[in-house]
Design a protein around this motif. Sequence first.
Motif, PDB file in Angstrom:
ATOM      1  N   MET A  63     -24.721 -22.976  -0.939  1.00 22.85           N
ATOM      2  CA  MET A  63     -25.023 -22.103   0.192  1.00 22.85           C
ATOM      3  C   MET A  63     -25.717 -20.819  -0.258  1.00 22.85           C
ATOM      4  O   MET A  63     -26.634 -20.325   0.409  1.00 22.85           O
ATOM      5  CB  MET A  63     -23.737 -21.782   0.952  1.00 22.85           C
ATOM      6  N   LEU A  64     -25.300 -20.276  -1.393  1.00 20.39           N
ATOM      7  CA  LEU A  64     -25.928 -19.049  -1.886  1.00 20.39           C
ATOM      8  C   LEU A  64     -27.357 -19.311  -2.365  1.00 20.39           C
ATOM      9  O   LEU A  64     -28.244 -18.472  -2.164  1.00 20.39           O
ATOM     10  CB  LEU A  64     -25.096 -18.442  -3.021  1.00 20.39           C
ATOM     11  N   ARG A  65     -27.582 -20.457  -2.979  1.00 20.45           N
ATOM     12  CA  ARG A  65     -28.953 -20.784  -3.375  1.00 20.45           C
ATOM     13  C   ARG A  65     -29.822 -21.040  -2.145  1.00 20.45           C
ATOM     14  O   ARG A  65     -31.002 -20.689  -2.115  1.00 20.45           O
ATOM     15  CB  ARG A  65     -28.975 -21.990  -4.312  1.00 20.45           C
ATOM     16  N   PHE A  66     -29.227 -21.655  -1.118  1.00 23.73           N
ATOM     17  CA  PHE A  66     -29.939 -21.846   0.147  1.00 23.73           C
ATOM     18  C   PHE A  66     -30.326 -20.488   0.746  1.00 23.73           C
ATOM     19  O   PHE A  66     -31.456 -20.292   1.209  1.00 23.73           O
ATOM     20  CB  PHE A  66     -29.056 -22.628   1.122  1.00 23.73           C
ATOM     21  N   ALA A  67     -29.395 -19.545   0.726  1.00 22.69           N
ATOM     22  CA  ALA A  67     -29.667 -18.201   1.248  1.00 22.69           C
ATOM     23  C   ALA A  67     -30.750 -17.498   0.427  1.00 22.69           C
ATOM     24  O   ALA A  67     -31.564 -16.741   0.971  1.00 22.69           O
ATOM     25  CB  ALA A  67     -28.383 -17.375   1.255  1.00 22.69           C
ATOM     26  N   THR A  68     -30.783 -17.758  -0.876  1.00 19.64           N
ATOM     27  CA  THR A  68     -31.848 -17.200  -1.712  1.00 19.64           C
ATOM     28  C   THR A  68     -33.203 -17.702  -1.240  1.00 19.64           C
ATOM     29  O   THR A  68     -34.173 -16.944  -1.157  1.00 19.64           O
ATOM     30  CB  THR A  68     -31.623 -17.565  -3.189  1.00 19.64           C
ATOM     31  N   GLY A  69     -33.280 -18.999  -0.924  1.00 23.23           N
ATOM     32  CA  GLY A  69     -34.524 -19.561  -0.405  1.00 23.23           C
ATOM     33  C   GLY A  69     -34.929 -18.947   0.917  1.00 23.23           C
ATOM     34  O   GLY A  69     -36.122 -18.678   1.160  1.00 23.23           O
ATOM     35  N   LEU A  70     -33.955 -18.708   1.802  1.00 21.55           N
ATOM     36  CA  LEU A  70     -34.249 -18.038   3.068  1.00 21.55           C
ATOM     37  C   LEU A  70     -34.908 -16.679   2.819  1.00 21.55           C
ATOM     38  O   LEU A  70     -35.884 -16.306   3.485  1.00 21.55           O
ATOM     39  CB  LEU A  70     -32.960 -17.833   3.866  1.00 21.55           C
ATOM     40  N   CYS A  71     -34.371 -15.940   1.872  1.00 21.61           N
ATOM     41  CA  CYS A  71     -34.917 -14.614   1.568  1.00 21.61           C
ATOM     42  C   CYS A  71     -36.320 -14.703   0.968  1.00 21.61           C
ATOM     43  O   CYS A  71     -37.191 -13.866   1.263  1.00 21.61           O
ATOM     44  CB  CYS A  71     -33.986 -13.867   0.629  1.00 21.61           C
ATOM     45  N   LEU A  72     -36.551 -15.710   0.140  1.00 18.66           N
ATOM     46  CA  LEU A  72     -37.876 -15.876  -0.464  1.00 18.66           C
ATOM     47  C   LEU A  72     -38.946 -16.141   0.591  1.00 18.66           C
ATOM     48  O   LEU A  72     -40.127 -15.846   0.384  1.00 18.66           O
ATOM     49  CB  LEU A  72     -37.851 -17.006  -1.490  1.00 18.66           C
ATOM     50  N   ALA A  73     -38.545 -16.698   1.745  1.00 18.14           N
ATOM     51  CA  ALA A  73     -39.490 -16.917   2.838  1.00 18.14           C
ATOM     52  C   ALA A  73     -40.017 -15.602   3.400  1.00 18.14           C
ATOM     53  O   ALA A  73     -41.077 -15.578   4.033  1.00 18.14           O
ATOM     54  CB  ALA A  73     -38.822 -17.727   3.954  1.00 18.14           C
ATOM     55  N   GLY A  74     -39.309 -14.525   3.171  1.00 20.89           N
ATOM     56  CA  GLY A  74     -39.784 -13.209   3.584  1.00 20.89           C
ATOM     57  C   GLY A  74     -40.559 -12.492   2.500  1.00 20.89           C
ATOM     58  O   GLY A  74     -41.044 -11.379   2.719  1.00 20.89           O
ATOM     59  N   ILE A  75     -40.671 -13.117   1.331  1.00 21.22           N
ATOM     60  CA  ILE A  75     -41.385 -12.502   0.213  1.00 21.22           C
ATOM     61  C   ILE A  75     -42.751 -13.151  -0.013  1.00 21.22           C
ATOM     62  O   ILE A  75     -43.787 -12.476   0.058  1.00 21.22           O
ATOM     63  CB  ILE A  75     -40.526 -12.572  -1.070  1.00 21.22           C
ATOM     64  N   TYR A  76     -42.763 -14.455  -0.247  1.00 21.38           N
ATOM     65  CA  TYR A  76     -44.017 -15.112  -0.636  1.00 21.38           C
ATOM     66  C   TYR A  76     -45.065 -15.137   0.480  1.00 21.38           C
ATOM     67  O   TYR A  76     -46.176 -14.620   0.301  1.00 21.38           O
ATOM     68  CB  TYR A  76     -43.701 -16.515  -1.156  1.00 21.38           C
ATOM     69  N   PRO A  77     -44.788 -15.697   1.675  1.00 17.75           N
ATOM     70  CA  PRO A  77     -45.832 -15.709   2.710  1.00 17.75           C
ATOM     71  C   PRO A  77     -46.252 -14.307   3.153  1.00 17.75           C
ATOM     72  O   PRO A  77     -47.414 -14.063   3.444  1.00 17.75           O
ATOM     73  CB  PRO A  77     -45.178 -16.475   3.872  1.00 17.75           C
ATOM     74  N   LEU A  78     -45.293 -13.390   3.195  1.00 22.51           N
ATOM     75  CA  LEU A  78     -45.623 -12.024   3.599  1.00 22.51           C
ATOM     76  C   LEU A  78     -46.452 -11.317   2.537  1.00 22.51           C
ATOM     77  O   LEU A  78     -47.288 -10.464   2.846  1.00 22.51           O
ATOM     78  CB  LEU A  78     -44.347 -11.243   3.904  1.00 22.51           C
ATOM     79  N   GLY A  79     -46.221 -11.675   1.283  1.00 24.85           N
ATOM     80  CA  GLY A  79     -47.069 -11.139   0.220  1.00 24.85           C
ATOM     81  C   GLY A  79     -48.505 -11.576   0.395  1.00 24.85           C
ATOM     82  O   GLY A  79     -49.448 -10.801   0.185  1.00 24.85           O
ATOM     83  N   MET A  80     -48.715 -12.851   0.800  1.00 22.90           N
ATOM     84  CA  MET A  80     -50.072 -13.341   1.048  1.00 22.90           C
ATOM     85  C   MET A  80     -50.729 -12.555   2.180  1.00 22.90           C
ATOM     86  O   MET A  80     -51.900 -12.185   2.105  1.00 22.90           O
ATOM     87  CB  MET A  80     -50.039 -14.829   1.383  1.00 22.90           C
ATOM     88  N   LYS A  81     -49.979 -12.319   3.249  1.00 24.49           N
ATOM     89  CA  LYS A  81     -50.550 -11.569   4.371  1.00 24.49           C
ATOM     90  C   LYS A  81     -50.911 -10.153   3.943  1.00 24.49           C
ATOM     91  O   LYS A  81     -51.960  -9.615   4.344  1.00 24.49           O
ATOM     92  CB  LYS A  81     -49.561 -11.525   5.537  1.00 24.49           C
ATOM     93  N   MET A  82     -50.074  -9.524   3.120  1.00 21.25           N
ATOM     94  CA  MET A  82     -50.357  -8.162   2.682  1.00 21.25           C
ATOM     95  C   MET A  82     -51.616  -8.099   1.818  1.00 21.25           C
ATOM     96  O   MET A  82     -52.395  -7.148   1.906  1.00 21.25           O
ATOM     97  CB  MET A  82     -49.157  -7.596   1.931  1.00 21.25           C
ATOM     98  N   VAL A  83     -51.808  -9.106   0.975  1.00 26.17           N
ATOM     99  CA  VAL A  83     -53.024  -9.140   0.153  1.00 26.17           C
ATOM    100  C   VAL A  83     -54.252  -9.195   1.040  1.00 26.17           C
ATOM    101  O   VAL A  83     -55.239  -8.476   0.831  1.00 26.17           O
ATOM    102  CB  VAL A  83     -52.983 -10.352  -0.809  1.00 26.17           C
TER     103      VAL A  83
END
Length: 389
Positions: free
Chosen positions: A104-124
Amino acid sequence: MIELLRRYPLPVIVLAQLFGTSLWFSINGVWLSFSRESGLTESDLGRLTLAVQAGFIIGTLTIAVTGLADRFGASRIFAVASVLGALVNGGFVFAAHLPPLDFMLRFATGLCLAGIYPLGMKMVIAWTPKHAGSALAWLVGMLTLGTALPHLMRGATFGMPWELPLLAASLLALIGGAMVLLLGDGPHLPKSSGAIPLSQGLAALRIPRFRAVAGGYFGHMWELYAFWTLTPLLVGRELQRLAADDRLIPWLAFAVIGIGAVGCIGGGKLSRTKGSEWVAWRALMISGIVCLLYPWLSGLSPMLLITLLFVWGIAVVADSPQFSALAAATAPRESVGSSLAVMNAVGFGLTLPAIWLTSGLWGQFGVWVVLLLVPGPVLGLWSLARAKA
């Protein structure tokens, strides 16, 4: 301080991406010592890796169908996701031997990464709209180094408690989130006004060229994360054949994965003159050829196989930023963030069966499991050919 950051937005974003995505494979980086202590197997590694992927998929789908990526500031989402990701990643230290809480904690880590990687692309894209392929190449290069970073930290702390590299990744994520929050949102994308229809993130899939580019990306993703998951096992096999110290495994795994950043950045430079399609096609073709040949050459010199792994590591991710640039250029301008998020969600969904099959069958078939990855590049090339038509 803020003025200094905004003077160099691309280095700030890519460095924050490097720090934030160190959470992704943080367990994989400490796996050797952690598995010895806990008695877990390669199948357990696959299970925990799948948890992160599944969380990322659910997170990106949520962002895509709700339009969150285009409704709220990308820098704020990135910062909040980094803080939460750091906390749940650090929490694994206390839940490592408590299934299903570890999952569950690794799943939650993945949820958080969804706010990092795609949003990083948009910011670039928002800060540096010109030469998007080259700029995104730096971003994905940092994602690649971020993925490899836990292996480096494991090698540097060999003999120390496995918890240290894991907590170091959380600290880096906190720093990355703070950097992006101070930087703020870029000026070159329109801000959404009011409510966004749930279907906005899916609108780009109605565009034939976007679908063709996305198909190429999907084939690439079938191969990419399964290869990264297998990398410590593949390099461990060759080092064992060389009778080398297994303390070299994390260092070599870091090098094989991390060298993909060179492929990303080099491909980004080529995209300025050759175009993103030209780079994506050739990178996908090279990685597919190595993937196909690798097990048939597995009886040859270990040094040759390690060299092939480096070639594979360069090519396997060099096409990723170019697919993102092509998709961003094709998607509706008002929903770039959501369009990239839905493409990410489907692409990462395809990593689940690829990781599950290859990690689950490694104990039975060894290096031959990489043949299961070949259909990805083949179908990706076929779809990309349709984009040229």
